[in-house]
Design a protein around this motif. Structure first.
Motif, PDB file in Angstrom:
ATOM      1  N   GLY A 538     -54.177  81.559 -13.627  1.00 32.50           N
ATOM      2  CA  GLY A 538     -54.584  81.175 -12.281  1.00 32.50           C
ATOM      3  C   GLY A 538     -55.919  81.744 -11.873  1.00 32.50           C
ATOM      4  O   GLY A 538     -56.613  81.171 -11.041  1.00 32.50           O
ATOM      5  N   ASP A 539     -56.285  82.875 -12.468  1.00 25.42           N
ATOM      6  CA  ASP A 539     -57.561  83.506 -12.142  1.00 25.42           C
ATOM      7  C   ASP A 539     -58.590  83.193 -13.219  1.00 25.42           C
ATOM      8  O   ASP A 539     -59.542  82.463 -12.997  1.00 25.42           O
ATOM      9  N   LYS A 580     -56.634  81.163  -7.144  1.00 25.96           N
ATOM     10  CA  LYS A 580     -57.455  82.049  -7.970  1.00 25.96           C
ATOM     11  C   LYS A 580     -57.563  83.435  -7.345  1.00 25.96           C
ATOM     12  O   LYS A 580     -57.440  84.458  -8.024  1.00 25.96           O
ATOM     13  N   LYS A 581     -57.754  83.463  -6.048  1.00 27.92           N
ATOM     14  CA  LYS A 581     -57.902  84.737  -5.339  1.00 27.92           C
ATOM     15  C   LYS A 581     -56.647  85.583  -5.461  1.00 27.92           C
ATOM     16  O   LYS A 581     -56.712  86.765  -5.818  1.00 27.92           O
ATOM     17  N   TYR A 582     -55.497  84.980  -5.188  1.00 29.83           N
ATOM     18  CA  TYR A 582     -54.265  85.768  -5.135  1.00 29.83           C
ATOM     19  C   TYR A 582     -53.602  85.934  -6.500  1.00 29.83           C
ATOM     20  O   TYR A 582     -52.660  86.717  -6.631  1.00 29.83           O
ATOM     21  N   CYS A 583     -54.083  85.214  -7.490  1.00 27.27           N
ATOM     22  CA  CYS A 583     -53.627  85.461  -8.866  1.00 27.27           C
ATOM     23  C   CYS A 583     -54.461  86.553  -9.534  1.00 27.27           C
ATOM     24  O   CYS A 583     -54.107  87.024 -10.611  1.00 27.27           O
ATOM     25  N   SER A 584     -55.570  86.937  -8.920  1.00 29.25           N
ATOM     26  CA  SER A 584     -56.482  87.903  -9.543  1.00 29.25           C
ATOM     27  C   SER A 584     -55.925  89.317  -9.469  1.00 29.25           C
ATOM     28  O   SER A 584     -55.138  89.659  -8.581  1.00 29.25           O
ATOM     29  N   ARG A 601     -48.019  91.086 -16.226  1.00 32.70           N
ATOM     30  CA  ARG A 601     -48.399  90.732 -14.856  1.00 32.70           C
ATOM     31  C   ARG A 601     -48.237  89.225 -14.650  1.00 32.70           C
ATOM     32  O   ARG A 601     -49.149  88.518 -14.236  1.00 32.70           O
ATOM     33  N   CYS A 602     -47.049  88.737 -14.951  1.00 34.07           N
ATOM     34  CA  CYS A 602     -46.778  87.304 -14.964  1.00 34.07           C
ATOM     35  C   CYS A 602     -46.753  86.747 -13.539  1.00 34.07           C
ATOM     36  O   CYS A 602     -45.856  87.056 -12.748  1.00 34.07           O
ATOM     37  N   VAL A 603     -47.720  85.902 -13.212  1.00 37.69           N
ATOM     38  CA  VAL A 603     -47.790  85.368 -11.851  1.00 37.69           C
ATOM     39  C   VAL A 603     -46.682  84.351 -11.592  1.00 37.69           C
ATOM     40  O   VAL A 603     -46.288  84.135 -10.446  1.00 37.69           O
ATOM     41  N   TYR A 604     -46.171  83.732 -12.661  1.00 37.26           N
ATOM     42  CA  TYR A 604     -45.046  82.810 -12.471  1.00 37.26           C
ATOM     43  C   TYR A 604     -43.807  83.579 -12.021  1.00 37.26           C
ATOM     44  O   TYR A 604     -43.125  83.191 -11.067  1.00 37.26           O
ATOM     45  N   LYS A 605     -43.514  84.684 -12.707  1.00 33.30           N
ATOM     46  CA  LYS A 605     -42.375  85.496 -12.295  1.00 33.30           C
ATOM     47  C   LYS A 605     -42.618  86.100 -10.909  1.00 33.30           C
ATOM     48  O   LYS A 605     -41.700  86.231 -10.104  1.00 33.30           O
TER      49      LYS A 605
END
Length: 665
Positions: A538-539, A580-584, A601-605
């Motif tokens: 995402g980032d 992008k901002k909050y996945c960084s 650091r899984c953004v999906y989880k």
């Protein structure tokens, strides 16, 4: 400049102690056209030498006189006499812009005629007298862009093997200029490859060192040397460089920092000493994946600023920088295609791989087994068409993404499925195995692989590693991904802690024996890494699905409750900047303060378990800190054995298992 002002300037420079920190000096004569005043320049140079001798100045034998000229008077007796008189300590720079058409567009004589033919004649004498390769700087603007390729080739043919070239920084660009610029560079690249010129001639546009993320050390320095050199005008006023003198500006007044009678006003220099890339650039520029080699002029920044500040970087040439790097990549790809060798750019690319690099993951088959996420496979099998694949490659090229293949390999590209180790991801094809209850350890016959470990198989992980060390030759690179971590309870955590201890012992024995055959990401990364090695979904990476839609990562594609973030036809949605901002990493209040560099650091989880992209679940943090603790114990064991390469590595002690505790205190 009168000789009186010149002598006073020399006296000031030679007497000012702050200048003595420099080992040598260049006395640079610039105009206007300085060769119109050779008698004055000679008189100044004689005075400089006399005063340095009388003062026993440390620069007496460490100096150079430099003259920047348009070349029209180079063959005149005053200029030639001056060169002979100061031979060995004089440098001349003659500006020749390119071919005759380009040169004569801007360099005209008082009667309006072009100066090229006379300059070229004198330039040939200049090259002969130099007895080595000369240099020139060729600057391109709107009017002369169509002559770029022919101009650079012409300069090479004149004997200038390295052409310093750039585009102007001013707001002069018109619609269509970027395409003309890129087309000219592509034609020039084809010419270089056709004539095998990559080692014989070069131009700054094709420098293999440009077009990468900014290295950290460059953030705290300025692009140019303004403020560390001195310019003196005809009245004896001092400026931080020639670009800040009144006649070099169009909107602002000259930026004076003192005069030769009262010296430098040190307060006026403070803004220049503190002028860093970081403080004068936008976030977009700082995070740009092709920022290295992007030039600017502090003098123009000051001049064009609405409030007269140095700290407002101008980016009128941004799109041309992007075109430049596309052409740069094109040249070096052609080089590899023709020679079969890894290009200098590719070598730099591998060295510069970092979290600033952007990746476009190609999910070429909807039945691909997920390599780091739980939801896998689609209800319907969908294979990425050649059309979508080619459009995806074009999208990656135009938006500075590195293409990475997930699933079935498309012809000519590796099927790379590792997002943890960027270095190996660029070089190695990774193979995925699912360690479930039906797992067959004999199926593993590759040395670089991803192992998805089900909770029921945790206890079998150490024995599997030992088995692989006995049955596989060479180095073994294991990337462990734990499945269903949201189901881990206290009992599972204790079991995993024991598993990590056993794996640490295996690694310890391997390292102490000197074999160093095995790398297990969940422990090995912490022994070497100095930054997060997570996926950055995402980032810094997005995924292209077989349907031509773009997603944060494959998990968001498989989980149908999430919408795509764009497509190949329309590009990324306006909302993507929020994703992008909050996945960084920077916007994650827990992860940005953490040194569990191996953590996925899984953004999906994050999103599915905590409802936020930037907040990890408790289990994700607890598991990562169990790995951190195990790696710390392993490191201490290696240090006690005085194993070379580990003495300077440290994993600092902490008193928490979950970084959320830092906020609760």
């Amino acid at each position: 400049m009168s000789i009186e002002v010149a002598k006073k300037a020399v006296d000031y420079i030679l007497s000012e102690k702050k200048f003595l920190k420099h080992d040598s000096v260049v006395w640079d004569f610039i105009g206007g056209e300085p060769t119109l005043e050779m008698k004055l320049i000679d008189e100044i140079c004689e005075y400089i030498l006399k005063q340095m001798y009388l003062l026993k100045h440390p620069w007496f034998n460490k100096y150079r006189f430099m003259i920047g000229s348009n070349g029209l008077l180079y063959n005149s007796k005053p200029v030639q006499d001056f060169i002979k008189k100061y031979l060995g300590n004089v440098s001349m720079a003659i500006t020749i812009d390119g071919n005759q058409i380009k040169h004569d567009l801007s360099r005209v004589k008082p009667d309006g005629s072009g100066s090229y033919l006379e300059v070229e004649k004198n330039f040939k004498l200049y090259m002969k007298q130099l007895d080595h390769e000369g240099t020139t700087k060729s600057t391109f603007a709107h009017a002369d862009l169509p002559h770029l390729k022919d101009s650079v080739v012409h300069l090479w043919n004149l004997g200038i093997k390295y052409v310093m070239a750039n585009v102007v920084f001013e707001d002069v660009w018109q619609e269509g200029d970027v395409k003309i610029f890129e087309d000219q560079l592509m034609q020039l690249a084809d010419y270089v490859v056709e004539h095998n010129l990559w080692e014989k001639c070069s131009v700054r546009f094709f420098d293999p060192n440009i077009g990468f993320p900014l290295p950290n050390h460059s953030l705290n320095s300025n692009f140019c040397g303004t403020g560390t050199m001195m310019a003196i005008n005809t009245e004896g006023k001092l400026y931080p460089c020639i670009r800040f003198v009144d006649f070099g500006l169009t909107k602002q007044k000259g930026y004076e920092i003192g005069d030769i009678y009262n010296g430098v006003d040190c307060d006026k220099l403070r803004p220049f000493y503190a002028l860093t890339t970081k403080d004068q650039s936008t976030e977009e520029c700082l995070n740009c994946p092709i920022a290295s080699g992007c030039c600017w002029c502090s003098g123009f920044n000051y001049d064009d600023s609405s409030i007269g500040t140095l700290y407002e970087r101008k980016i009128y040439h941004c799109e041309l920088q992007k075109a430049n790097i596309r052409a740069n990549k094109y040249l070096w790809d052609k080089y590899t295609e023709k020679t079969g060798n890894i290009s200098p750019r590719r070598e730099n690319e591998l060295k510069n791989v970092s979290q600033a690099t952007k990746y476009l993951y190609f999910l070429t088959d909807s039945n691909t087994e997920g390599h780091c996420y739980d939801p896998t496979k689609s209800d319907e099998t969908q294979i990425m068409s050649d059309e979508i694949f080619q459009k995806g490659m074009e999208f990656a090229k135009n938006n500075d993404y590195q293409p990475v293949m997930l699933g079935k390999s498309m012809e000519g590209y590796h099927c790379i499925t590792d997002a943890d180790d960027y270095d190996s991801a660029h070089k190695t094809t990774m193979h995925m195995y699912n360690m479930d209850d039906n797992f067959d350890k004999n199926a593993i016959n590759k040395n670089n692989f991803i192992l998805k470990v089900q909770m029921s198989q945790l206890k079998n992980l150490p024995p599997l590693v030992e088995y692989l060390m006995q049955n596989l030759n060479g180095r073994i690179n294991i990337n462990v991904h734990l499945v269903d971590i949201d189901k881990y309870d206290d009992s599972t955590m204790k079991q995993y802690e024991k598993v990590l201890s056993n794996l640490s012992n295996i690694l310890y024995n391997d390292i102490v024996s000197g074999n160093n055959r095995i790398r297990i990401n969940i422990l090995s990364i912490l022994l070497k890494a100095k930054r997060m090695q997570n996926c950055n979904a995402g980032d810094k990476s997005i995924t292209l699905a077989p349907n031509g839609e773009l997603y944060i990562c494959p998990a968001f594609y498989y989980d149908k409750k999430f919408n795509p973030i764009g497509n190949l036809e329309d590009g990324l949605n306006p909302d993507y900047e929020h994703y992008k901002k909050y996945c960084s990493l920077e916007k994650s209040p827990l992860c940005s303060k953490c040194d569990c560099y191996q953590c996925k650091r899984c953004v999906y989880k994050n999103k599915t378990l905590t409802t936020e992209y930037n907040i990890p679940s408790e289990n994700q943090c607890l598991i990562s800190h169990l790995e951190r603790t195990a790696a710390s114990k392993l490191l201490n064991m290696l240090k006690q054995k005085n194993i070379e390469g580990y003495s300077d590595i440290s994993i600092k002690p902490i008193d928490y298992k979950d970084p959320i505790e830092l906020f609760a205190k």
